[in-house]
Design a protein around this motif. Structure first.
Motif, mmCIF file in Angstrom:
data_model
loop_
_atom_site.group_PDB
_atom_site.id
_atom_site.type_symbol
_atom_site.label_atom_id
_atom_site.label_comp_id
_atom_site.label_asym_id
_atom_site.label_seq_id
_atom_site.Cartn_x
_atom_site.Cartn_y
_atom_site.Cartn_z
ATOM 1 N N TYR A 9 0.842 -1.195 0.000
ATOM 2 C CA TYR A 9 0.000 0.000 0.000
ATOM 3 C C TYR A 9 0.882 1.251 0.000
ATOM 4 O O TYR A 9 0.596 2.234 -0.693
ATOM 5 N N ALA A 10 1.940 1.216 0.808
ATOM 6 C CA ALA A 10 2.857 2.358 0.883
ATOM 7 C C ALA A 10 3.577 2.556 -0.444
ATOM 8 O O ALA A 10 3.679 3.679 -0.953
ATOM 9 N N VAL A 11 4.089 1.465 -1.004
ATOM 10 C CA VAL A 11 4.804 1.537 -2.283
ATOM 11 C C VAL A 11 3.875 2.052 -3.386
ATOM 12 O O VAL A 11 4.247 2.918 -4.188
ATOM 13 N N ARG A 12 2.649 1.537 -3.407
ATOM 14 C CA ARG A 12 1.680 1.926 -4.444
ATOM 15 C C ARG A 12 1.371 3.419 -4.364
ATOM 16 O O ARG A 12 1.293 4.096 -5.392
ATOM 17 N N LEU A 13 1.191 3.914 -3.139
ATOM 18 C CA LEU A 13 0.872 5.336 -2.983
ATOM 19 C C LEU A 13 2.049 6.209 -3.384
ATOM 20 O O LEU A 13 1.889 7.172 -4.142
ATOM 21 N N VAL A 14 3.241 5.897 -2.889
ATOM 22 C CA VAL A 14 4.424 6.699 -3.226
ATOM 23 C C VAL A 14 4.642 6.727 -4.733
ATOM 24 O O VAL A 14 4.934 7.778 -5.322
ATOM 25 N N ASN A 15 4.457 5.594 -5.382
ATOM 26 C CA ASN A 15 4.746 5.496 -6.808
ATOM 27 C C ASN A 15 3.617 5.997 -7.702
ATOM 28 O O ASN A 15 3.720 5.914 -8.927
ATOM 29 N N SER A 16 2.565 6.539 -7.082
ATOM 30 C CA SER A 16 1.512 7.163 -7.893
ATOM 31 C C SER A 16 1.985 8.505 -8.451
ATOM 32 O O SER A 16 1.330 9.102 -9.302
ATOM 33 N N GLU A 17 3.141 8.959 -7.961
ATOM 34 C CA GLU A 17 3.753 10.178 -8.484
ATOM 35 C C GLU A 17 5.185 9.875 -8.899
ATOM 36 O O GLU A 17 5.903 9.157 -8.207
ATOM 37 N N VAL A 29 -11.038 10.925 -7.478
ATOM 38 C CA VAL A 29 -11.538 9.893 -6.565
ATOM 39 C C VAL A 29 -11.391 8.495 -7.149
ATOM 40 O O VAL A 29 -11.180 7.517 -6.414
ATOM 41 N N ASP A 30 -11.479 8.353 -8.469
ATOM 42 C CA ASP A 30 -11.305 7.032 -9.085
ATOM 43 C C ASP A 30 -9.878 6.522 -8.858
ATOM 44 O O ASP A 30 -9.666 5.324 -8.642
ATOM 45 N N ALA A 31 -8.911 7.427 -8.914
ATOM 46 C CA ALA A 31 -7.518 7.040 -8.660
ATOM 47 C C ALA A 31 -7.335 6.624 -7.209
ATOM 48 O O ALA A 31 -6.580 5.695 -6.900
ATOM 49 N N VAL A 32 -8.031 7.302 -6.302
ATOM 50 C CA VAL A 32 -7.973 6.933 -4.887
ATOM 51 C C VAL A 32 -8.528 5.530 -4.699
ATOM 52 O O VAL A 32 -7.924 4.689 -4.021
ATOM 53 N N ARG A 33 -9.670 5.262 -5.289
ATOM 54 C CA ARG A 33 -10.283 3.942 -5.159
ATOM 55 C C ARG A 33 -9.409 2.850 -5.742
ATOM 56 O O ARG A 33 -9.334 1.745 -5.211
ATOM 57 N N ALA A 34 -8.714 3.177 -6.827
ATOM 58 C CA ALA A 34 -7.836 2.181 -7.455
ATOM 59 C C ALA A 34 -6.690 1.794 -6.539
ATOM 60 O O ALA A 34 -6.195 0.662 -6.599
ATOM 61 N N LEU A 35 -6.259 2.698 -5.675
ATOM 62 C CA LEU A 35 -5.165 2.391 -4.755
ATOM 63 C C LEU A 35 -5.512 1.242 -3.819
ATOM 64 O O LEU A 35 -4.643 0.478 -3.407
ATOM 65 N N PHE A 36 -6.780 1.125 -3.478
ATOM 66 C CA PHE A 36 -7.212 0.101 -2.527
ATOM 67 C C PHE A 36 -7.223 -1.299 -3.131
ATOM 68 O O PHE A 36 -7.338 -2.285 -2.399
ATOM 69 N N GLY A 37 -7.116 -1.398 -4.442
ATOM 70 C CA GLY A 37 -7.114 -2.717 -5.078
ATOM 71 C C GLY A 37 -8.427 -3.441 -4.861
ATOM 72 O O GLY A 37 -9.497 -2.924 -5.190
ATOM 73 N N THR A 117 -11.865 8.391 7.701
ATOM 74 C CA THR A 117 -11.848 8.704 6.272
ATOM 75 C C THR A 117 -11.114 7.601 5.521
ATOM 76 O O THR A 117 -10.392 6.796 6.124
ATOM 77 N N ALA A 118 -11.277 7.599 4.215
ATOM 78 C CA ALA A 118 -10.555 6.627 3.390
ATOM 79 C C ALA A 118 -9.052 6.850 3.520
ATOM 80 O O ALA A 118 -8.271 5.894 3.563
ATOM 81 N N THR A 119 -8.645 8.097 3.598
ATOM 82 C CA THR A 119 -7.220 8.407 3.757
ATOM 83 C C THR A 119 -6.674 7.828 5.046
ATOM 84 O O THR A 119 -5.598 7.219 5.068
ATOM 85 N N ALA A 120 -7.407 8.015 6.146
ATOM 86 C CA ALA A 120 -6.954 7.507 7.439
ATOM 87 C C ALA A 120 -6.821 5.990 7.413
ATOM 88 O O ALA A 120 -5.860 5.425 7.947
ATOM 89 N N GLY A 121 -7.785 5.327 6.786
ATOM 90 C CA GLY A 121 -7.721 3.869 6.692
ATOM 91 C C GLY A 121 -6.574 3.401 5.837
ATOM 92 O O GLY A 121 -5.849 2.464 6.200
ATOM 93 N N TYR A 122 -6.388 4.054 4.694
ATOM 94 C CA TYR A 122 -5.314 3.666 3.789
ATOM 95 C C TYR A 122 -3.963 3.922 4.435
ATOM 96 O O TYR A 122 -3.067 3.065 4.400
#
Length: 209
Positions: A9-17, A29-37, A117-122
């Motif tokens: 999850y950490a790697v996926r988020l960092v590498n989104s940029e 928001v679609d990109a956020v949802r995609a992070l959750f797999g 929030t979704a952010t807090a959970g992720y």
């Protein structure tokens, strides 16, 4: 509980940029949802407000990987601890929706299903997974890809601590670039040697030839 998995999850988020390339996939928001797999329940809570929130977490997580990559273990741990304090996990046993081969619930742990929030959970899930990898494997297993201009993060789970790139693609690109650089240097040396020999020949008196 496969805590090691959650470090992705950490790697996926960092590498989104990709800062060096000027690209950012976390744009809505679609990109956020995609992070959750496959975690569709957690992803369903995502809103547009999670985009800037997750971008802020992403910057801080990148700082963890960069500090580790630079060999600053204490700073990497301090940065991750700050995130863990801000985004604590709230573990809960789940399994009613998953049955094993005998028809019994496949009990397992969820880390942050009831975050505000979704952010807090992720963030809680990502940071806990990263903390597990860091303590089990060592801070030096967190790295930044060496293949310029890529600066993607990765967790090195190799047995000999040999990973230097975020992917096979980057490793291949780096190897090809290194090979071309060696060949270019060899050609330059060969050309210089040829010019030196020609100059020596031209400076030899005619009677000595």
């Amino acid at each position: 509980m496969e805590l090691a998995y959650y470090s992705e999850y950490a790697v996926r988020l960092v590498n989104s940029e990709e800062p060096e390339r000027g690209t950012d996939d976390l744009t809505g928001v679609d990109a956020v949802r995609a992070l959750f797999g496959t975690s569709t329940q957690a992803a369903a809570r995502s809103t547009d407000a999670d985009v800037p929130r997750l971008r802020a977490v992403r910057t801080r997580l990148r700082g963890v990987f960069e500090a580790a990559d630079e060999g600053d273990e204490v700073r990497a741990v301090d940065l991750l601890n700050a995130l863990l304090l801000e985004f604590p996990v709230s573990p809960q046993i789940s399994g009613h929706e998953h049955l094993d081969a005998s028809g019994r619930p496949d009990w397992h742990m969820h880390l942050a299903d009831h975050a505000a929030t979704a952010t807090a959970g992720y963030a809680a899930t990502a940071c806990m997974g990263l903390a597990f990898q860091l303590t089990e494997l060592g801070v030096d297993r967190l790295g930044i890809c060496e293949a310029a201009p890529c600066r993607n993060a990765y967790v090195d789970t190799s047995t000999n601590r040999s990973r230097r790139y975020c992917s096979d693609r980057c490793a291949t690109r780096a190897n090809v670039a290194a090979y071309r650089a060696r060949k270019r240097l060899e050609n330059e040396r060969s050309a210089l040697s040829g010019r030196t020999q020609d100059a020596a020949h031209d400076s030899t008196p005619a009677t000595d030839r």
